[in-house]
Enzyme design. Structure first.
Site, PDB file in Angstrom:
ATOM      1  N   CYS A 133       0.845  -1.206   0.000  1.00 42.53           N
ATOM      2  CA  CYS A 133       0.000   0.000   0.000  1.00 42.53           C
ATOM      3  C   CYS A 133       0.878   1.253   0.000  1.00 42.53           C
ATOM      4  CB  CYS A 133      -0.932  -0.012   1.217  1.00 42.53           C
ATOM      5  SG  CYS A 133      -2.015   1.427   1.275  1.00 42.53           S
ATOM      6  N   CYS A 136      -0.540   4.131   2.189  1.00 44.85           N
ATOM      7  CA  CYS A 136      -0.375   3.916   3.637  1.00 44.85           C
ATOM      8  C   CYS A 136       1.087   4.120   4.051  1.00 44.85           C
ATOM      9  CB  CYS A 136      -0.762   2.491   4.040  1.00 44.85           C
ATOM     10  SG  CYS A 136      -2.183   1.812   3.213  1.00 44.85           S
ATOM     11  N   ASP A 137       2.019   3.604   3.270  1.00 48.35           N
ATOM     12  CA  ASP A 137       3.405   3.504   3.733  1.00 48.35           C
ATOM     13  C   ASP A 137       4.402   4.381   2.980  1.00 48.35           C
ATOM     14  OD1 ASP A 137       2.612   1.603   5.610  1.00 48.35           O
ATOM     15  OD2 ASP A 137       2.771  -0.016   4.150  1.00 48.35           O
TER      16      ASP A 137
END
Ligand code: NAP
Length: 309
Positions: A133, A136-137
């Site tokens: 992701c 997200c990261d």
């Protein structure tokens, strides 16, 4: 007793919930184990949802969908459905907390999960430098170099996204052609800090106690090994459908599936089991687009209303 149990709260499940409740079904519950909105909420840039206007994130696209459904009476239960069985005309859903719920009809809209690529070090470092992701990261690698594995739409879109935050993105692909839309390939090639590392296999992702410190790739052309010393590796190599709730005790599925485990449905989203429907990425021949999953959900709901009479 539910009129309809919807399993999965992505675009397919939410649209089915909207059409089913607005279409008059009184007792409809959508089971979603995470945040409603589905896998698209992990996408960093959406520009192909009709009518959306500006480019937006998946999260922005989905933020109002649940509230719209709830206005018409959809109930949302944050729970994982572990098994669906059928006896006579009635389905029984077992949830992760051990409860049972009966329903007259069921829609499976569970979508899919990121596939593992299968290289050495992938499981060891998953969540410690290996991610699926970028939204997200990606932030953790601001100003740093990262590698991204894959050659489809997801890989190229997320490479472009990461290139805005990271100093450099190595796009690692096992061939030298991509299975992405021409405009997406064009976007990727226009990014000066994306380096294409093609025709390679991943030998291993290595690291230390803190996480990933690099990966080694092997050329399929001349066998040379190249070392990419990066702290982050993103993997976008496709997705596997989430059909687990339909698995029965004897290992078979409640309805027919194809070899990939995708649910076989007709144009009304009906499986071969009366009252059991499937919609979105979990079904055969899914185009894997939000707009298509949403269309499937409405098709299923209209036909479920007719089925329930
Ligand atoms: P995909 O199209 O199946 O592409 C997967 C990529 O990963 C392929 O390039 C494949 O290589 C590579 N790959 C697969 N297994 C691998 C392995 N074990 N090791 C290394 N590489 C591996 O998957 P996706 O990109 O997730 O897209 C899924 C579907 O969603 C597609 O239909 C796509 O069009 C759609 N999608 C659409 C949009 C959009 O319209 N905006 C955005 C994202 C996704 P090969 O090419 O060699 O097979």
């Amino acid at each position: 007793m539910l009129d309809l149990a919807i399993i999965g709260g992505g675009p397919a499940g939410l649209t089915a919930g909207l059409y089913a409740t607005r279409g008059g079904l009184k007792n409809v519950t959508m089971f979603e184990m995470g945040l409603p909105g589905g896998q698209i909420t992990g996408s960093s840039e959406i520009e192909n949802y009709p009518g959306q206007g500006n480019v937006m994130t998946g999260m922005e696209l989905m933020e109002n969908w649940l509230e719209q459904c709830q206005r018409f009476g959809l109930k949302h239960e944050m729970n994982q459905v572990s098994k669906v069985t059928k006896e006579g005309d009635i389905f029984t859903l077992e949830t992760a907390d051990g409860k049972k719920q009966e329903a007259k009809s069921v829609l499976l809209a569970t979508g899919s999960v990121p596939r593992r690529a299968g290289f050495q070090g992938e499981d060891k470092f998953f969540g410690r430098g290996i991610s699926t992701c970028a939204t997200c990261d990606g932030f953790f690698y601001k100003g740093k170099e990262v590698a991204l594995v894959g050659g489809g739409d997801s890989a190229l879109e997320e490479a472009v996204y990461l290139a805005k935050t990271c100093s450099k993105v190595y796009l690692v692909h096992r061939r030298d052609t991509y299975r992405a839309a021409p405009s997406t390939i064009e976007h990727m090639k226009a990014c000066e800090n994306i380096e294409e590392v093609t025709n390679v296999d991943i030998e291993e992702v290595y690291g230390d106690n803190m996480g990933v410190t690099g990966l080694k790739v092997k050329s399929k052309i001349d066998g040379t090994i190249r070392d990419l010393p990066v702290p982050g590796v993103f993997v976008f190599v496709g997705r596997d459908v989430l059909n687990d709730p339909l698995k029965q005790d004897d290992g078979t599925f409640l309805c027919d599936t194809n070899e990939q485990g995708e649910i076989i449905v007709d144009l009304r989203m009906r499986t071969n089991v009366p009252g059991l429907y499937a919609a979105g990425d979990v079904r055969i021949d899914a185009a894997k687009q939000v707009v298509c999953a949403s269309g499937d959900g409405s098709t299923a709901a209209v036909n479920i209303i007719e089925y329930l009479g």
